[in-house]
Every structure is written in C-alpha cells, then in structure tokens.
Motif scaffolding. Structure first.
Motif, PDB file in Angstrom:
ATOM      1  N   TYR A   1       0.863  -1.179   0.000  1.00 33.68           N
ATOM      2  CA  TYR A   1       0.000   0.000   0.000  1.00 33.68           C
ATOM      3  C   TYR A   1       0.901   1.232   0.000  1.00 33.68           C
ATOM      4  CZ  TYR A   1      -3.676   3.213   1.720  1.00 33.68           C
ATOM      5  OH  TYR A   1      -4.558   4.251   1.884  1.00 33.68           O
ATOM      6  N   LEU A   2       0.871   2.006  -1.059  1.00 30.30           N
ATOM      7  CA  LEU A   2       1.781   3.142  -1.242  1.00 30.30           C
ATOM      8  C   LEU A   2       1.018   4.459  -1.209  1.00 30.30           C
ATOM      9  CD1 LEU A   2       4.560   4.391  -2.119  1.00 30.30           C
ATOM     10  CD2 LEU A   2       3.805   4.015  -4.492  1.00 30.30           C
ATOM     11  N   LEU A   3       1.526   5.386  -0.392  1.00 28.44           N
ATOM     12  CA  LEU A   3       1.016   6.752  -0.365  1.00 28.44           C
ATOM     13  C   LEU A   3       2.140   7.682  -0.777  1.00 28.44           C
ATOM     14  CD1 LEU A   3      -1.031   6.806   2.976  1.00 28.44           C
ATOM     15  CD2 LEU A   3      -1.927   6.753   0.648  1.00 28.44           C
ATOM     16  N   ARG A   4       1.936   8.389  -1.854  1.00 24.90           N
ATOM     17  CA  ARG A   4       2.970   9.258  -2.416  1.00 24.90           C
ATOM     18  C   ARG A   4       2.612  10.726  -2.182  1.00 24.90           C
ATOM     19  NH1 ARG A   4       7.694  11.385  -4.432  1.00 24.90           N
ATOM     20  NH2 ARG A   4       7.295  12.735  -6.205  1.00 24.90           N
ATOM     21  N   HIS A   5       3.586  11.485  -1.642  1.00 23.81           N
ATOM     22  CA  HIS A   5       3.413  12.922  -1.437  1.00 23.81           C
ATOM     23  C   HIS A   5       4.448  13.670  -2.279  1.00 23.81           C
ATOM     24  CE1 HIS A   5       0.551  12.717   1.913  1.00 23.81           C
ATOM     25  NE2 HIS A   5       1.243  11.676   2.350  1.00 23.81           N
ATOM     26  N   GLU A   6       4.018  14.711  -2.930  1.00 25.77           N
ATOM     27  CA  GLU A   6       4.938  15.532  -3.713  1.00 25.77           C
ATOM     28  C   GLU A   6       5.806  16.402  -2.810  1.00 25.77           C
ATOM     29  OE1 GLU A   6       5.515  15.371  -6.912  1.00 25.77           O
ATOM     30  OE2 GLU A   6       4.006  13.810  -7.191  1.00 25.77           O
ATOM     31  N   ALA A   7       5.219  16.918  -1.734  1.00 23.89           N
ATOM     32  CA  ALA A   7       5.944  17.800  -0.819  1.00 23.89           C
ATOM     33  C   ALA A   7       6.352  17.025   0.434  1.00 23.89           C
ATOM     34  CB  ALA A   7       5.078  18.996  -0.434  1.00 23.89           C
ATOM     35  N   SER A   8       7.519  17.342   0.955  1.00 31.63           N
ATOM     36  CA  SER A   8       8.027  16.677   2.155  1.00 31.63           C
ATOM     37  C   SER A   8       7.495  17.364   3.410  1.00 31.63           C
ATOM     38  CB  SER A   8       9.557  16.707   2.161  1.00 31.63           C
ATOM     39  OG  SER A   8      10.060  16.152   3.351  1.00 31.63           O
ATOM     40  N   ALA A   9       6.996  16.547   4.353  1.00 36.34           N
ATOM     41  CA  ALA A   9       6.529  17.077   5.635  1.00 36.34           C
ATOM     42  C   ALA A   9       7.359  16.558   6.798  1.00 36.34           C
ATOM     43  CB  ALA A   9       5.056  16.711   5.845  1.00 36.34           C
ATOM     44  N   GLY A  10       8.262  15.624   6.534  1.00 37.22           N
ATOM     45  CA  GLY A  10       9.132  15.122   7.586  1.00 37.22           C
ATOM     46  C   GLY A  10       8.690  13.774   8.142  1.00 37.22           C
ATOM     47  N   LEU A  11       9.647  13.100   8.770  1.00 32.72           N
ATOM     48  CA  LEU A  11       9.455  11.736   9.252  1.00 32.72           C
ATOM     49  C   LEU A  11       8.324  11.623  10.274  1.00 32.72           C
ATOM     50  CD1 LEU A  11      10.497   8.772   9.533  1.00 32.72           C
ATOM     51  CD2 LEU A  11      12.025   9.617  11.307  1.00 32.72           C
ATOM     52  N   ILE A  12       8.275  12.525  11.243  1.00 32.22           N
ATOM     53  CA  ILE A  12       7.302  12.398  12.327  1.00 32.22           C
ATOM     54  C   ILE A  12       5.883  12.574  11.808  1.00 32.22           C
ATOM     55  CG2 ILE A  12       6.521  13.401  14.505  1.00 32.22           C
ATOM     56  CD1 ILE A  12       9.417  14.040  15.155  1.00 32.22           C
TER      57      ILE A  12
END
Length: 291
Positions: free
Chosen positions: A55-66
């Motif tokens: 199950y893959l969720l892809r984000h264009e912008a980085s919000a960080g690990l936490i």
C-alpha cells in the motif's frame, strides 16, 4: 492480532527495496504501508513496479518523518503497527509473528524489537537480559518497534512540532504516564544499516533542541531546573565532541526559546511516572513483576 508494517521513506530507493523484500517474506503476512515523503529518485515507481502488494502513499511535498509516521499509523488497518526505517530489514521471516506474541499483557502497549547495527561493530540494542522474564524498558528505537495502534492514537501519537529526532522518548514517557508499558522484545532482530544519505546538521540541531523541549514539556515542576541543567550540560559536551558544533549550539538555544514559549501549556507527567522513567533510564530495564 493483525499487523501492519509501516515505512516512511525519502530518496532511498535502493535501501528501501531491501527493507520491503524482508517485509513481504514475513510469515505473519502483515499489511505493508509505505509513505513516500516527496522522493525525487523514482522511489514510488520502484515500489509500484516491484512490490504491487504494498500500500503506497505518495506525497509531492516533504513534511518530515514524524508527520508521515503519524499519518501511517492513522491509515494502517492492523491492531499492532510495526515501524522500521527504510535502511533496515528483518533478519528473519518470523520477526513479526514472534513480536506479536510479546503483546501478551494488556498493559504492554509497545515492544522494543531487538536491533543490530553493523556499522557499529554489530552493536546489539534492545535485547532482554533473558527470554524467560518480561523486561520493561523506558523507550524504543524508531527503526525497531511495534505498538498497539489504538493506544498510540489515544495517547496522541508523536508530537509533530518535534520535526525530527527525540519523538520516541517524548511519546514513551507519556505512554508510561497513562499506565502503559514498553517491553524488550524476544524476536529475531532487525538489522539497521544506517544509510550514508543522512542530514547530520538537521539531526544535530533537532536532537539538542528536542532534548530541551522534553524537559519543558514533560518533567514535573520541582525537577525541571536540575533536568534542564543536566540536559544542557550534556548537550554542550556533545557539541564539543561534534564536528559541526554550531548546529548543536543553535539547537540548544532554540530549544530554550521554544521551551519558554511553551511554559503556559505545560502538561508534565506525574512525579511517580518521572521517578519510574529515571529509574528505567539508569537501569536499562526492569522485570515486569516489579510493576
């Protein structure tokens, strides 16, 4: 109990491939969830092509690990959520199944899974003194833990304003304050290779900043001055040893400034919790029968 393995990743396509291969081989057949935090190296394309069952969720912008880990815990369907880094792998096909068996007490909300770090001469972490007793510990490493999803969400998950570093300790003391425990696991270990693609400046800054914020937020009022003094002194010693001391110094300064701004919203743990936390920190672990 159903299991979900979550991996948050960014620009580590090749190491992620190794991690995912070990996940798909697990005999417990867990759900596998990958959150791509804005990769630009073809990470999502690799996952889709080589691991269609993930199950893959892809984000264009980085919000960080936490932020992404919290998102993963909300999206996961498992009762028990396993979290490993994208530069780690399960050493055996049985690790998930073995760890599920460690949740044999309703007060056990988290398991610190045994961990080996080849980069540091095979350093062994989170191993219990023996496998016949249940050993309680103060925290877990972010690359090798499992936690009850419902409990994680009820406690509030990781504090997202920490951004990077230290979220596990902050979460663990809040867990302890609600009468939940973290045990040292008995499963076959996770291997953490520690990717060379790491932003050390970011780690140094947030590591020192978040140590200070931990004290401002969680430590009972009468213990705050001494805890802050010790944390600041330890930060200075780390800064002296570091090759990039300016980032640590800046982290300490920002931690104090941010902490002062949080004074009116403090919600410290109880004195009993804090004493127990300190004891666990100093001893490393205690038998479950002592609780």
């Amino acid at each position: 109990m159903r299991a979900t393995v979550v991996i948050t990743t960014k620009n580590r396509r090749d190491s992620l491939r190794v991690a995912l291969a070990s996940c798909t081989e697990q005999t417990a057949r867990p759900e596998i969830l990958v959150i791509d935090d804005g990769s630009t190296d073809g990470t999502s394309e690799m996952v889709s092509a080589e691991f269609p069952q993930v199950y893959l969720l892809r984000h264009e912008a980085s919000a960080g690990l936490i932020v992404r880990r919290n998102e993963a815990f909300r999206k996961a369907s498992g009762d028990i959520i396993f979290s490993i880094d994208d530069d780690a792998e399960f050493s055996s096909i049985h690790t998930v199944r073995q760890t599920l068996a460690d949740f044999d007490d309703p007060r056990i909300a988290g398991v610190a899974i045994p961990l080996i770090e080849p980069k540091y001469a095979g350093r062994r972490l989170q191993f219990p003194p023996n496998s016949s007793d249940t050993w309680i510990t103060d925290c877990f490493k972010g690359t090798a833990f499992a936690v009850r999803r419902e409990t994680f969400l009820s406690v509030g998950g990781f504090r997202e304003d920490l951004v990077h570093q230290g979220e596990e300790t902050d979460f663990a003391i809040r867990l302890l304050d609600q009468d939940f425990l973290i045990r040292l696991g008995r499963a076959d270990p996770i291997i953490h290779y520690e990717s060379p693609i790491r932003d050390l400046r970011r780690m140094h800054f947030y590591g020192r900043r978040n140590d200070i914020l931990f004290a401002f937020r969680n430590v009972p009022t009468e213990s705050v001055p001494l805890h802050l003094l010790g944390t600041t002194w330890n930060g200075i010693k780390s800064m002296v040893r570091a090759k990039q001391p300016h980032d640590m110094a800046y982290g300490l300064l920002v931690g104090w400034l941010d902490g002062i701004r949080l004074l009116n919203t403090r919600c410290p743990v109880s004195k009993t919790t804090y004493r127990l936390y300190r004891r666990l920190r100093s001893t490393g672990s205690m038998r479950r029968t002592d609780f």
